[in-house]
Design a protein around this motif. Structure first.
Motif, PDB file in Angstrom:
ATOM      1  N   THR A   1       8.604  -1.051  12.641  1.00 44.00           N
ATOM      2  CA  THR A   1       8.282  -2.558  12.794  1.00 44.00           C
ATOM      3  C   THR A   1       8.217  -2.976  14.051  1.00 44.00           C
ATOM      4  N   GLU A   2       8.040  -2.014  15.222  1.00 40.21           N
ATOM      5  CA  GLU A   2       7.807  -2.171  16.580  1.00 40.21           C
ATOM      6  C   GLU A   2       6.813  -1.049  17.023  1.00 40.21           C
ATOM      7  N   PRO A   3       6.096  -1.315  18.106  1.00 42.40           N
ATOM      8  CA  PRO A   3       5.241  -0.090  18.477  1.00 42.40           C
ATOM      9  C   PRO A   3       6.289   1.165  18.896  1.00 42.40           C
ATOM     10  N   MET A   4       5.606   2.196  18.561  1.00 42.31           N
ATOM     11  CA  MET A   4       6.481   3.529  18.574  1.00 42.31           C
ATOM     12  C   MET A   4       5.360   4.529  19.027  1.00 42.31           C
ATOM     13  N   GLY A   5       5.710   5.335  20.139  1.00 40.33           N
ATOM     14  CA  GLY A   5       4.982   6.325  20.493  1.00 40.33           C
ATOM     15  C   GLY A   5       3.611   5.722  20.910  1.00 40.33           C
ATOM     16  N   PRO A   6       2.334   6.431  20.455  1.00 38.03           N
ATOM     17  CA  PRO A   6       1.365   6.060  20.907  1.00 38.03           C
ATOM     18  C   PRO A   6       0.750   4.671  20.122  1.00 38.03           C
ATOM     19  N   HIS A   7       1.374   4.254  19.037  1.00 35.97           N
ATOM     20  CA  HIS A   7       0.993   3.257  18.104  1.00 35.97           C
ATOM     21  C   HIS A   7       1.277   1.787  18.633  1.00 35.97           C
ATOM     22  N   PRO A   8       0.306   0.931  18.846  1.00 35.41           N
ATOM     23  CA  PRO A   8       0.386  -0.265  19.616  1.00 35.41           C
ATOM     24  C   PRO A   8       1.157  -1.425  18.912  1.00 35.41           C
ATOM     25  N   ILE A   9       1.206  -1.162  17.201  1.00 36.36           N
ATOM     26  CA  ILE A   9       1.952  -2.277  16.553  1.00 36.36           C
ATOM     27  C   ILE A   9       2.499  -1.539  15.360  1.00 36.36           C
ATOM     28  N   GLY A  10       3.061  -2.356  14.656  1.00 32.46           N
ATOM     29  CA  GLY A  10       3.596  -1.746  13.064  1.00 32.46           C
ATOM     30  C   GLY A  10       2.863  -0.433  12.773  1.00 32.46           C
ATOM     31  N   SER A  11       3.753   0.241  12.169  1.00 36.78           N
ATOM     32  CA  SER A  11       2.956   1.354  11.373  1.00 36.78           C
ATOM     33  C   SER A  11       3.751   2.196  10.651  1.00 36.78           C
ATOM     34  N   TYR A  12       3.270   3.018   9.938  1.00 38.17           N
ATOM     35  CA  TYR A  12       4.266   4.077   9.225  1.00 38.17           C
ATOM     36  C   TYR A  12       2.813   5.217   9.245  1.00 38.17           C
ATOM     37  N   GLU A  13       3.414   6.480   8.764  1.00 35.58           N
ATOM     38  CA  GLU A  13       2.777   7.725   8.765  1.00 35.58           C
ATOM     39  C   GLU A  13       2.852   8.192   7.154  1.00 35.58           C
ATOM     40  N   ILE A  14       1.789   8.716   6.788  1.00 30.63           N
ATOM     41  CA  ILE A  14       1.429   9.437   5.660  1.00 30.63           C
ATOM     42  C   ILE A  14       1.176  10.846   5.696  1.00 30.63           C
ATOM     43  N   TRP A  15       1.918  11.702   5.579  1.00 29.30           N
ATOM     44  CA  TRP A  15       1.369  13.359   5.705  1.00 29.30           C
ATOM     45  C   TRP A  15       0.686  13.691   4.613  1.00 29.30           C
ATOM     46  N   VAL A  16      -0.595  14.522   4.644  1.00 29.83           N
ATOM     47  CA  VAL A  16      -1.402  14.873   3.540  1.00 29.83           C
ATOM     48  C   VAL A  16      -1.929  16.302   3.876  1.00 29.83           C
ATOM     49  N   PRO A  17      -1.661  17.139   2.949  1.00 30.92           N
ATOM     50  CA  PRO A  17      -2.296  18.556   2.802  1.00 30.92           C
ATOM     51  C   PRO A  17      -3.668  18.452   2.656  1.00 30.92           C
ATOM     52  N   SER A  18      -4.531  19.420   3.390  1.00 30.03           N
ATOM     53  CA  SER A  18      -5.749  19.444   2.913  1.00 30.03           C
ATOM     54  C   SER A  18      -6.124  19.639   1.548  1.00 30.03           C
TER      55      SER A  18
ATOM     56  N   GLY B   1       1.063  12.015  -9.980  1.00 32.31           N
ATOM     57  CA  GLY B   1       0.117  12.919  -9.686  1.00 32.31           C
ATOM     58  C   GLY B   1      -1.379  12.836  -9.277  1.00 32.31           C
ATOM     59  N   ALA B   2      -1.564  11.617  -8.929  1.00 31.12           N
ATOM     60  CA  ALA B   2      -2.792  11.376  -8.475  1.00 31.12           C
ATOM     61  C   ALA B   2      -3.310  12.134  -7.131  1.00 31.12           C
ATOM     62  N   PHE B   3      -2.235  12.617  -6.296  1.00 32.54           N
ATOM     63  CA  PHE B   3      -2.408  13.334  -5.135  1.00 32.54           C
ATOM     64  C   PHE B   3      -1.276  13.517  -4.466  1.00 32.54           C
ATOM     65  N   VAL B   4      -1.045  14.367  -3.581  1.00 28.26           N
ATOM     66  CA  VAL B   4       0.170  14.643  -2.690  1.00 28.26           C
ATOM     67  C   VAL B   4      -0.078  14.009  -1.474  1.00 28.26           C
ATOM     68  N   ALA B   5       1.072  12.954  -1.143  1.00 25.47           N
ATOM     69  CA  ALA B   5       1.069  12.107   0.306  1.00 25.47           C
ATOM     70  C   ALA B   5       2.498  11.942   0.172  1.00 25.47           C
TER      71      ALA B   5
ATOM     72  N   LEU C   1       0.829  -1.202  -0.081  1.00 24.31           N
ATOM     73  CA  LEU C   1       0.058   0.113  -0.206  1.00 24.31           C
ATOM     74  C   LEU C   1       0.857   1.174  -0.014  1.00 24.31           C
ATOM     75  N   ARG C   2       1.866   1.161   0.751  1.00 23.71           N
ATOM     76  CA  ARG C   2       2.967   2.435   0.945  1.00 23.71           C
ATOM     77  C   ARG C   2       3.472   2.535  -0.536  1.00 23.71           C
ATOM     78  N   ASN C   3       3.987   1.592  -1.078  1.00 20.76           N
ATOM     79  CA  ASN C   3       4.615   1.693  -2.365  1.00 20.76           C
ATOM     80  C   ASN C   3       3.416   2.051  -3.487  1.00 20.76           C
ATOM     81  N   ALA C   4       2.245   1.699  -3.515  1.00 16.64           N
ATOM     82  CA  ALA C   4       1.125   2.232  -4.656  1.00 16.64           C
ATOM     83  C   ALA C   4       1.009   3.741  -4.166  1.00 16.64           C
ATOM     84  N   VAL C   5       1.221   4.202  -2.690  1.00 23.86           N
ATOM     85  CA  VAL C   5       0.950   5.537  -2.728  1.00 23.86           C
ATOM     86  C   VAL C   5       1.971   6.277  -3.277  1.00 23.86           C
TER      87      VAL C   5
END
Length: 182
Positions: free
Chosen positions: A61-78, A49-53, A38-42
């Motif tokens: 690959t481990e819990p980090m900060g408030p996130h309880p399992i593996g995760s990554y973040e995508i920044w998106v402007p309005s 040029g489909a969107f800015v993300a 999904l990350r690679n597709a984004v």
């Protein structure tokens, strides 16, 4: 609490940047691979040029900060929020996605101003500050989100509102706004 209706206040407080946190079970190869696909597709859709993300370079690959399992973040402007939200709603598969605004109130953003695509997960909010002095501005070089200039002036927005009301006069399903005070 009564929601604000003063246009200047509403525009001043408008949220202009968002995070999408994509979660995966880090010890489950299928879940981890689905998240990376999904990350690679984004990334490819951004390139095309489909969107800015902007996915953060790091995949947790481990819990980090408030996130309880593996995760990554995508920044998106309005400016492209609806396109990214639409895409992720349709293509998240079995992954859960937390969507929250970026404001000075990080804990409130994660706890109350959020939406989930897929099942929600419990977050450890104790890792987040209650309030930051600054809005967490990201990627100002893009001139999007909090770094952008307003698309319409206040007067242009007011004219747009009057025009929309006029166009909707004959739409039976559309609710009517109360008349503007004189």
């Amino acid at each position: 609490m009564t929601p604000p209706t003063d246009i200047e206040e509403v525009l001043r407080d408008e949220i202009k940047e968002w995070h999408f946190h994509i979660y995966f079970h880090q010890k489950n190869t299928v879940s981890h691979l689905a998240a990376l696909e999904l990350r690679n597709a984004v990334l490819r859709l951004r390139r095309d040029g489909a969107f800015v993300a902007v996915p953060l370079f790091r995949v947790n690959t481990e819990p980090m900060g408030p996130h309880p399992i593996g995760s990554y973040e995508i920044w998106v402007p309005s400016e492209t929020f609806a396109s990214v939200f639409s895409y992720l709603c349709q293509h998240h598969g079995d992954l859960s996605i937390l969507v929250h605004p970026l404001t000075r109130d990080q804990r409130t953003d994660h706890e109350f101003r959020n939406a989930w695509i897929g099942p929600s997960l419990p977050l450890d909010l104790s890792t987040l500050p209650l309030r930051s002095d600054e809005i967490p501005l990201q990627y100002p070089s893009l001139h999007l989100g909090y770094s952008s200039k307003p698309q319409f002036s206040l007067e242009e927005r007011r004219k747009l509102g009057v025009n929309i009301e006029r166009l909707l006069e004959h739409e039976k399903e559309a609710a009517r706004a109360s008349p503007q005070p004189a």
